[in-house]
Scaffold this active site. Sequence first.
Site, PDB file in Angstrom:
ATOM      1  N   GLU A   1       4.655  -4.959   7.237  1.00 10.55           N
ATOM      2  CA  GLU A   1       3.777  -4.057   7.886  1.00 10.55           C
ATOM      3  C   GLU A   1       4.313  -3.639   9.356  1.00 10.55           C
ATOM      4  O   GLU A   1       4.417  -2.657   9.858  1.00 10.55           O
ATOM      5  CB  GLU A   1       2.350  -4.335   7.866  1.00 10.55           C
ATOM      6  CG  GLU A   1       1.744  -4.260   6.441  1.00 10.55           C
ATOM      7  CD  GLU A   1       1.907  -5.437   5.530  1.00 10.55           C
ATOM      8  OE1 GLU A   1       2.467  -6.459   6.190  1.00 10.55           O
ATOM      9  OE2 GLU A   1       1.073  -5.736   4.818  1.00 10.55           O
TER      10      GLU A   1
ATOM     11  N   ALA B   1       0.961  -1.247  -0.097  1.00 10.21           N
ATOM     12  CA  ALA B   1       0.142   0.103   0.051  1.00 10.21           C
ATOM     13  C   ALA B   1       0.903   1.230   0.028  1.00 10.21           C
ATOM     14  O   ALA B   1       2.033   1.420   0.317  1.00 10.21           O
ATOM     15  CB  ALA B   1      -1.078  -0.131   1.095  1.00 10.21           C
TER      16      ALA B   1
ATOM     17  N   GLU C   1      -0.452  -9.219  -0.858  1.00 11.35           N
ATOM     18  CA  GLU C   1      -1.887  -9.639  -0.646  1.00 11.35           C
ATOM     19  C   GLU C   1      -2.586  -9.394  -1.912  1.00 11.35           C
ATOM     20  O   GLU C   1      -3.507 -10.477  -2.221  1.00 11.35           O
ATOM     21  CB  GLU C   1      -2.402  -8.323   0.535  1.00 11.35           C
ATOM     22  CG  GLU C   1      -1.984  -8.704   1.715  1.00 11.35           C
ATOM     23  CD  GLU C   1      -1.950  -7.677   2.637  1.00 11.35           C
ATOM     24  OE1 GLU C   1      -1.861  -6.227   2.409  1.00 11.35           O
ATOM     25  OE2 GLU C   1      -2.693  -7.878   3.690  1.00 11.35           O
TER      26      GLU C   1
ATOM     27  N   GLY D   1       0.654  -4.876   0.884  1.00 10.22           N
ATOM     28  CA  GLY D   1      -0.438  -5.112  -0.106  1.00 10.22           C
ATOM     29  C   GLY D   1      -0.299  -5.692  -1.454  1.00 10.22           C
ATOM     30  O   GLY D   1      -0.825  -6.208  -2.109  1.00 10.22           O
TER      31      GLY D   1
HETATM   32  N1  CAA Z   1       4.548   3.244  -0.634  1.00  9.39           N
HETATM   33  C1  CAA Z   1       5.226   4.414  -1.025  1.00  9.39           C
HETATM   34  N2  CAA Z   1       6.056   4.610  -1.676  1.00  9.39           N
HETATM   35  C2  CAA Z   1       7.127   3.550  -1.765  1.00  9.39           C
HETATM   36  C3  CAA Z   1       6.798   2.176  -1.235  1.00  9.39           C
HETATM   37  C4  CAA Z   1       5.585   2.167  -0.402  1.00  9.39           C
HETATM   38  N3  CAA Z   1       4.927   1.095  -0.060  1.00  9.39           N
HETATM   39  N4  CAA Z   1       7.796   1.145  -1.527  1.00  9.39           N
HETATM   40  C5  CAA Z   1       8.835   1.891  -2.004  1.00  9.39           C
HETATM   41  N5  CAA Z   1       8.228   3.244  -2.433  1.00  9.39           N
HETATM   42  C6  CAA Z   1       8.888   4.348  -2.839  1.00  9.39           C
HETATM   43  C7  CAA Z   1      10.320   4.862  -2.191  1.00  9.39           C
HETATM   44  O1  CAA Z   1       9.783   5.900  -1.185  1.00  9.39           O
HETATM   45  C8  CAA Z   1      11.006   5.453  -3.143  1.00  9.39           C
HETATM   46  O2  CAA Z   1      10.497   6.670  -3.423  1.00  9.39           O
HETATM   47  P1  CAA Z   1      11.599   7.850  -3.545  1.00  9.39           P
HETATM   48  O3  CAA Z   1      12.505   7.673  -4.549  1.00  9.39           O
HETATM   49  O4  CAA Z   1      10.767   9.246  -4.064  1.00  9.39           O
HETATM   50  O5  CAA Z   1      12.424   8.049  -2.198  1.00  9.39           O
HETATM   51  C9  CAA Z   1      10.980   4.315  -4.379  1.00  9.39           C
HETATM   52  O6  CAA Z   1       9.571   3.646  -4.178  1.00  9.39           O
HETATM   53  C10 CAA Z   1      12.070   3.449  -4.592  1.00  9.39           C
HETATM   54  O7  CAA Z   1      12.087   2.765  -3.131  1.00  9.39           O
HETATM   55  P2  CAA Z   1      13.361   2.683  -2.541  1.00  9.39           P
HETATM   56  O8  CAA Z   1      14.412   3.712  -2.749  1.00  9.39           O
HETATM   57  O9  CAA Z   1      13.207   2.359  -1.201  1.00  9.39           O
HETATM   58  O10 CAA Z   1      14.142   1.173  -3.142  1.00  9.39           O
HETATM   59  P3  CAA Z   1      15.130  -0.024  -2.573  1.00  9.39           P
HETATM   60  O11 CAA Z   1      15.283  -0.741  -3.549  1.00  9.39           O
HETATM   61  O12 CAA Z   1      16.246   0.640  -1.479  1.00  9.39           O
HETATM   62  O13 CAA Z   1      13.900  -0.588  -1.408  1.00  9.39           O
HETATM   63  C11 CAA Z   1      11.982  -1.714  -0.446  1.00  9.39           C
HETATM   64  C12 CAA Z   1      12.868  -1.388  -1.902  1.00  9.39           C
HETATM   65  C13 CAA Z   1      12.554  -2.792  -0.067  1.00  9.39           C
HETATM   66  C14 CAA Z   1      10.776  -2.541  -1.434  1.00  9.39           C
HETATM   67  C15 CAA Z   1      11.644  -0.504   0.172  1.00  9.39           C
HETATM   68  O14 CAA Z   1      11.035   0.434  -0.779  1.00  9.39           O
HETATM   69  C16 CAA Z   1      10.354  -0.852   0.905  1.00  9.39           C
HETATM   70  O15 CAA Z   1      10.704  -1.125   1.957  1.00  9.39           O
HETATM   71  N6  CAA Z   1       9.164  -0.426   0.784  1.00  9.39           N
HETATM   72  C17 CAA Z   1       8.105  -0.285   1.406  1.00  9.39           C
HETATM   73  C18 CAA Z   1       7.634  -1.968   1.649  1.00  9.39           C
HETATM   74  C19 CAA Z   1       6.686  -1.962   2.728  1.00  9.39           C
HETATM   75  O16 CAA Z   1       6.659  -1.722   4.061  1.00  9.39           O
HETATM   76  N7  CAA Z   1       5.202  -2.340   2.339  1.00  9.39           N
HETATM   77  C20 CAA Z   1       4.174  -2.382   3.074  1.00  9.39           C
HETATM   78  C21 CAA Z   1       3.329  -1.207   2.958  1.00  9.39           C
HETATM   79  S1  CAA Z   1       1.755  -1.218   4.123  1.00  9.39           S
HETATM   80  C22 CAA Z   1       0.745  -2.359   3.526  1.00  9.39           C
HETATM   81  O17 CAA Z   1       0.867  -2.730   2.493  1.00  9.39           O
HETATM   82  C23 CAA Z   1      -0.383  -2.269   4.316  1.00  9.39           C
HETATM   83  C24 CAA Z   1      -1.425  -3.462   3.973  1.00  9.39           C
HETATM   84  O18 CAA Z   1      -1.466  -4.365   4.291  1.00  9.39           O
HETATM   85  C25 CAA Z   1      -2.291  -3.104   2.811  1.00  9.39           C
END
Ligand code: CAA
Length: 258
Positions: A132, A65, A112, A109
Amino acid sequence: MSYENIIAEKKGNVGLITLNRPQALNALCDALIKDIGAALDDFESDENIRAIVITGSERAFAAGADIKEMADYDYMDVYKNDFITKGWTRVASCRKPTIAAVAGFALGGGCELAMMCDIMIAADTAKFGQPEITIGTIPGAGGTQRLTRAVGKAKAMEMCLTGRMMDAEEAERSGLVARIVPADSLLEEALKTAEKIASFSGPVSMKVKETVNKAYEMTLTEGLMFERREFHSTFALEDRAEGMKAFTEKRKADFKHR
Ligand code: CAA
């Protein structure tokens, strides 16, 4: 139809949705979820479409998400709008067979969303996780439920409690994905599988999907009864008559999808 956050295409009898927010690793913002819903509405109302593939990019199926969009929500925002249920369940409620073709990250998500599809095909680069807990929340679109049913309590608990990712090999071994393919042939393999499904009777594949899904929700006795009644109902279909006649005549069935 064109969309801001996805690309939707019709490839013969297959509908293809490509998540297209590369700048955010296909994070599932509200607008993207609405785009998926609209594309599915279109595919479901088109009788020529008999299977649907959802895919992302080489780097990410979807990284979850949209955290930046959610960050300022408060309890009343998410409670009143039933956040996550609305829109997202459109994928799970799709009556036509769906395939998630997953390369790279399928997190939160994203995992999911893939689990809402009927079949998951993974590239050897795929990584699945429910991270999460690392951002102070819990899965909200089926992660604790569908993952547990797919891989069992031990692995689901570990993944949800630690945020550990599972690679494609482990995901296949654990029953989360149907098959692993080389990353460069992921879409081709997913489309081939979808075309295979689409070559059979549309009403019959919808019945298969509905009946297999009942295994999640019913007791064995009720599920077996549901299956038997659905089996009986195929005898009302022109395609069932054609399929069996073609077999006896040693020719390929010519399904009319009726
Ligand atoms: N939401 C918003 N933006 C996101 C994102 C997310 N879930 N995941 C990645 N991005 C964005 C980053 O902020 C970054 O944007 P900027 O360049 O503007 O800073 C861009 O995508 C590239 O990401 P990274 O620089 O972080 O890339 P990386 O290769 O270093 O890392 C990653 C990749 C491990 C996937 C890391 O981006 C990450 O941990 N993302 C979040 C994963 C997460 O926590 N997901 C769960 C979300 S909560 C949820 O989903 C609730 C539910 O049950 C529905």
